[in-house]
Design an enzyme around this catalytic site. Structure first.
Site, PDB file in Angstrom:
ATOM      1  N   ARG A 202       0.826  -1.214   0.000  1.00  0.00           N
ATOM      2  CA  ARG A 202       0.000   0.000   0.000  1.00  0.00           C
ATOM      3  C   ARG A 202       0.861   1.264   0.000  1.00  0.00           C
ATOM      4  O   ARG A 202       1.024   1.938  -1.006  1.00  0.00           O
ATOM      5  CB  ARG A 202      -0.941  -0.024   1.228  1.00  0.00           C
ATOM      6  CG  ARG A 202      -2.074   0.993   1.180  1.00  0.00           C
ATOM      7  CD  ARG A 202      -1.694   2.421   1.455  1.00  0.00           C
ATOM      8  NE  ARG A 202      -1.149   2.600   2.805  1.00  0.00           N
ATOM      9  CZ  ARG A 202      -0.656   3.744   3.257  1.00  0.00           C
ATOM     10  NH1 ARG A 202      -0.645   4.815   2.472  1.00  0.00           N
ATOM     11  NH2 ARG A 202      -0.145   3.838   4.467  1.00  0.00           N
ATOM     12  N   ASP A 203       1.470   1.564   1.125  1.00  0.00           N
ATOM     13  CA  ASP A 203       2.238   2.807   1.252  1.00  0.00           C
ATOM     14  C   ASP A 203       3.440   2.801   0.309  1.00  0.00           C
ATOM     15  O   ASP A 203       3.816   3.836  -0.236  1.00  0.00           O
ATOM     16  CB  ASP A 203       2.701   2.958   2.707  1.00  0.00           C
ATOM     17  CG  ASP A 203       3.244   4.334   3.010  1.00  0.00           C
ATOM     18  OD1 ASP A 203       2.875   5.281   2.297  1.00  0.00           O
ATOM     19  OD2 ASP A 203       4.034   4.467   3.952  1.00  0.00           O
TER      20      ASP A 203
ATOM     21  N   HIS B  66       6.169   4.652  12.539  1.00  0.00           N
ATOM     22  CA  HIS B  66       6.246   4.597  11.070  1.00  0.00           C
ATOM     23  C   HIS B  66       7.249   5.676  10.649  1.00  0.00           C
ATOM     24  O   HIS B  66       6.924   6.854  10.661  1.00  0.00           O
ATOM     25  CB  HIS B  66       4.853   4.865  10.488  1.00  0.00           C
ATOM     26  CG  HIS B  66       4.779   4.861   8.999  1.00  0.00           C
ATOM     27  ND1 HIS B  66       4.203   3.809   8.296  1.00  0.00           N
ATOM     28  CD2 HIS B  66       5.201   5.743   8.060  1.00  0.00           C
ATOM     29  CE1 HIS B  66       4.269   4.072   6.990  1.00  0.00           C
ATOM     30  NE2 HIS B  66       4.873   5.242   6.819  1.00  0.00           N
TER      31      HIS B  66
ATOM     32  N   HIS C 136      10.356   7.402   8.150  1.00  0.00           N
ATOM     33  CA  HIS C 136      10.867   7.532   6.787  1.00  0.00           C
ATOM     34  C   HIS C 136      12.362   7.824   6.823  1.00  0.00           C
ATOM     35  O   HIS C 136      12.861   8.419   7.781  1.00  0.00           O
ATOM     36  CB  HIS C 136      10.123   8.651   6.043  1.00  0.00           C
ATOM     37  CG  HIS C 136       8.810   8.203   5.475  1.00  0.00           C
ATOM     38  ND1 HIS C 136       8.427   8.441   4.186  1.00  0.00           N
ATOM     39  CD2 HIS C 136       7.793   7.505   6.037  1.00  0.00           C
ATOM     40  CE1 HIS C 136       7.224   7.922   3.968  1.00  0.00           C
ATOM     41  NE2 HIS C 136       6.823   7.351   5.086  1.00  0.00           N
TER      42      HIS C 136
ATOM     43  N   CYS D 256       5.331  10.165  -0.062  1.00  0.00           N
ATOM     44  CA  CYS D 256       3.968  10.664   0.169  1.00  0.00           C
ATOM     45  C   CYS D 256       3.716  11.757  -0.849  1.00  0.00           C
ATOM     46  O   CYS D 256       4.464  12.731  -0.905  1.00  0.00           O
ATOM     47  CB  CYS D 256       3.812  11.221   1.591  1.00  0.00           C
ATOM     48  SG  CYS D 256       2.200  12.011   1.866  1.00  0.00           S
TER      49      CYS D 256
HETATM   50 MG    MG Z   1       5.082   6.033   4.802  1.00  0.00          MG
END
Ligand code: MG
Length: 324
Positions: free
Chosen positions: A30-31, A223, A225, A256
């Site tokens: 997904r991400d 989460h 990055h 994103c």
């Molecule tokens: Mg992410």
């Protein structure tokens, strides 16, 4: 456990028993893929998910039920869910932006869903087209509906460690939102460094603030990055603060679209390597997760930003490759 041992766990985050465990929550289908310009075939997504399961991953975010026109990459959400290789002990999660998304997830038979909103007002409006107040109000209803259906809900809070539009984000704001989402019924609160601007001290402070507000460590996840190479240091800081669930994406894929400059989720290969090397059991096979990343890299036809190469998982080749 003795007081001293408990203090050691709390202060240092080091294992006391022989095999303490941590969970890796995999977001690549997904991400990881949602920011890819070329639409990845459903077959490839299902194969990636199968490989992640084979590697030992127990929680996989498989798709998002956003409106197909928003993110064409995820327009096949219902088809992916219909073709999931259901396996004992593996949870498939679907991202849901609203009530319609929740209905689609339930129709597809998912039992685990994730909501998302931002700690900063501007990012929330760019990402969701709504104010934080409107989003929170809508999410309360969605989370209550999901809990009424006995679903497990994880609630992402984006831009906790910095916003691409507003810069610094206050810890108080994050703590308030975390509490409101938890009070609404969210099982897990995911503290997210959407643009990879956080540092280990911030992680320690945010985790302390949120737990002091009454949300226990086992209901938190990180989460991170890797935009500035800080994903792993931040994850280790989270581990030392007592967090036991970390999001990863094979190959480090995923940025994103509404966070300019955001590059790469924490790579699952790097995450597993570091956690295992300091004595934590992730339940994930290093070689198999590296193979899943290599598979995705081949499908996307480019090198992915992970640090750990397939080569490094084979010590013989690694030794031979180093002459000095
Ligand atoms: Mg992410």
């Amino acid at each position: 456990m003795t007081d001293l041992a408990l203090a050691r766990v709390k202060m240092v985050g080091m294992p006391i028993n022989s095999t303490p465990s941590v969970s890796v929550y995999e977001v690549s289908p997904r991400d990881g893929l949602q920011n890819e310009a070329v639409v990845v075939p459903t077959d490839v997504k299902v194969e990636l998910i199968s490989r992640l399961i084979a590697a030992g991953v127990k929680d996989i975010e498989v798709t998002s039920f956003v409106r197909p026109s928003w993110i064409p990459q995820l327009a096949d959400a219902s088809e992916v869910v219909a073709r999931l290789p259901h396996t004992d002990g593996v949870n498939f999660w679907g991202l849901i932006p609203n009530r319609r998304g929740l209905d689609r997830a339930i129709d597809g038979g998912l039992t685990h869903v994730a909501t998302f909103m931002s700690a900063s007002e501007t990012h929330n409006q760019k990402n969701l087209n709504r104010t934080q107040r409107e989003t929170l109000s809508a999410q309360r209803e969605v989370i209550e509906s999901a809990k009424a259906e006995d679903l497990v809900v994880r609630a992402y809070i984006s831009t906790v460690f910095g916003c691409p539009y507003e810069g610094a984000v206050s810890i108080e704001r994050t703590t308030q939102l975390a509490k409101q989402l938890s009070d609404a019924g969210a099982d897990i609160i995911v503290l997210s460094d959407t643009i990879g601007t956080g540092n280990p001290n911030q992680v320690t402070e945010v985790v302390r603030s949120v737990t002091e507000a009454g949300i226990p460590l086992e209901r938190l996840a990180l989460h991170m990055h890797d935009t500035r190479g800080t994903a792993i240091p931040n994850i280790v800081a989270g581990l030392q603060a007592g967090i036991r669930t970390f999001d990863g994406s094979v190959g480090g894929v995923g940025g994103c679209p509404y966070a300019p400059g955001a590059a790469g989720n924490a790579a699952s290969e790097d995450l597993v390597h570091v956690l295992e090397s300091i004595g934590w059991d992730t339940g994930v096979d290093m070689s198999a997760i590296a193979d899943a990343g290599a598979f995705l890299s081949a499908e996307l036809k480019r090198e992915l930003p992970k640090r750990l190469n397939r080569y490094h998982t084979e010590s013989r080749s690694f030794v031979e490759s180093c002459s000095a």
